[in-house]
Scaffold this motif. Structure first.
Motif, PDB file in Angstrom:
ATOM      1  N   GLU A 137      -8.323  59.326  -1.959  1.00 44.48           N
ATOM      2  CA  GLU A 137      -9.269  60.083  -1.144  1.00 44.48           C
ATOM      3  C   GLU A 137      -9.695  61.341  -1.891  1.00 44.48           C
ATOM      4  N   THR A 138     -10.815  61.914  -1.481  1.00 46.28           N
ATOM      5  CA  THR A 138     -11.244  63.200  -2.027  1.00 46.28           C
ATOM      6  C   THR A 138     -10.293  64.287  -1.508  1.00 46.28           C
ATOM      7  N   GLU A 194     -11.091  66.869   0.115  1.00 46.07           N
ATOM      8  CA  GLU A 194     -11.515  67.169   1.491  1.00 46.07           C
ATOM      9  C   GLU A 194     -10.905  66.160   2.481  1.00 46.07           C
ATOM     10  N   GLN A 195     -10.889  64.895   2.107  1.00 45.57           N
ATOM     11  CA  GLN A 195     -10.292  63.867   2.956  1.00 45.57           C
ATOM     12  C   GLN A 195      -8.778  64.049   3.082  1.00 45.57           C
ATOM     13  N   ARG A 208      -6.756  64.646   6.493  1.00 46.84           N
ATOM     14  CA  ARG A 208      -5.635  63.773   6.847  1.00 46.84           C
ATOM     15  C   ARG A 208      -4.390  64.615   7.144  1.00 46.84           C
ATOM     16  N   ASN A 215      -1.601  60.337  -3.230  1.00 52.10           N
ATOM     17  CA  ASN A 215      -3.044  60.074  -3.298  1.00 52.10           C
ATOM     18  C   ASN A 215      -3.463  59.759  -4.742  1.00 52.10           C
TER      19      ASN A 215
END
Length: 171
Positions: A35-36, A38-39, A43, A23
């Protein structure tokens, strides 16, 4: 040995660290950026639930006898042009790129998807601006169908190539 010793292993809880390693701005350049946290956590949970929900399968790519985690590959169900298909995607960490690892992992993931006998086709949608992923598709036996507008991540459209592999064909 003809190439790197590559294995794929179904996604486990401990793979969250690997997901965070892929990421990065460099790794997510062609798919909308990182992505954050949280994302990433959401995932990771989806990947853990793929098999149980029948949505597909996510794997860690392991290299060598020490089975070092060097990337991710997986396939998931989607509706494409009115047909239920699998969509495949991968990430190989930069120090391991260009060594045939993604192609070997793709062959293993294709074999897994084929063995399920659930869908007839497996598609990949790399950005038209991602020559490495397009080369992986070609080397892994996919056929280029056309350019298309593809939504990934949700809410973001990108110009992609639609590559397809017939899962019913004898390998």
């Amino acid at each position: 040995m003809n190439g790197p010793e590559v294995r794929i292993r179904p996604w486990v809880d401990g793979d969250l660290a690997l997901l965070r390693r892929v990421n990065t701005p460099v790794m997510k350049k062609h798919v909308g950026g990182p992505e954050t946290d949280e994302q990433v956590l959401a995932r990771h949970q989806r990947y853990l639930n793929f098999v149980a929900t029948g949505a597909g399968c996510m794997f860690s790519i392991l290299l060598g006898t020490e089975r070092e985690a060097v990337g991710t590959i997986g396939y998931a169900e989607r509706l494409w042009n009115g047909e239920r298909v699998y969509e495949i995607g991968w990430n190989v960490l930069p120090p391991f790129q260009g060594r045939g690892i993604a192609v070997a992992a793709a062959a293993a993931a294709v074999a897994s998807a084929r063995s399920e006998r659930k869908h007839s086709h497996l598609h990949a949608f790399p950005s038209v601006d991602n020559p490495a992923s397009n080369a992986i598709c070609r080397k892994a036996g996919f056929s280029l169908l056309a350019e298309c507008d593809f939504e990934f991540p949700p809410g973001r459209f990108m110009r992609s190539n639609d590559w397809c592999l017939d899962l019913t064909a004898t390998p």
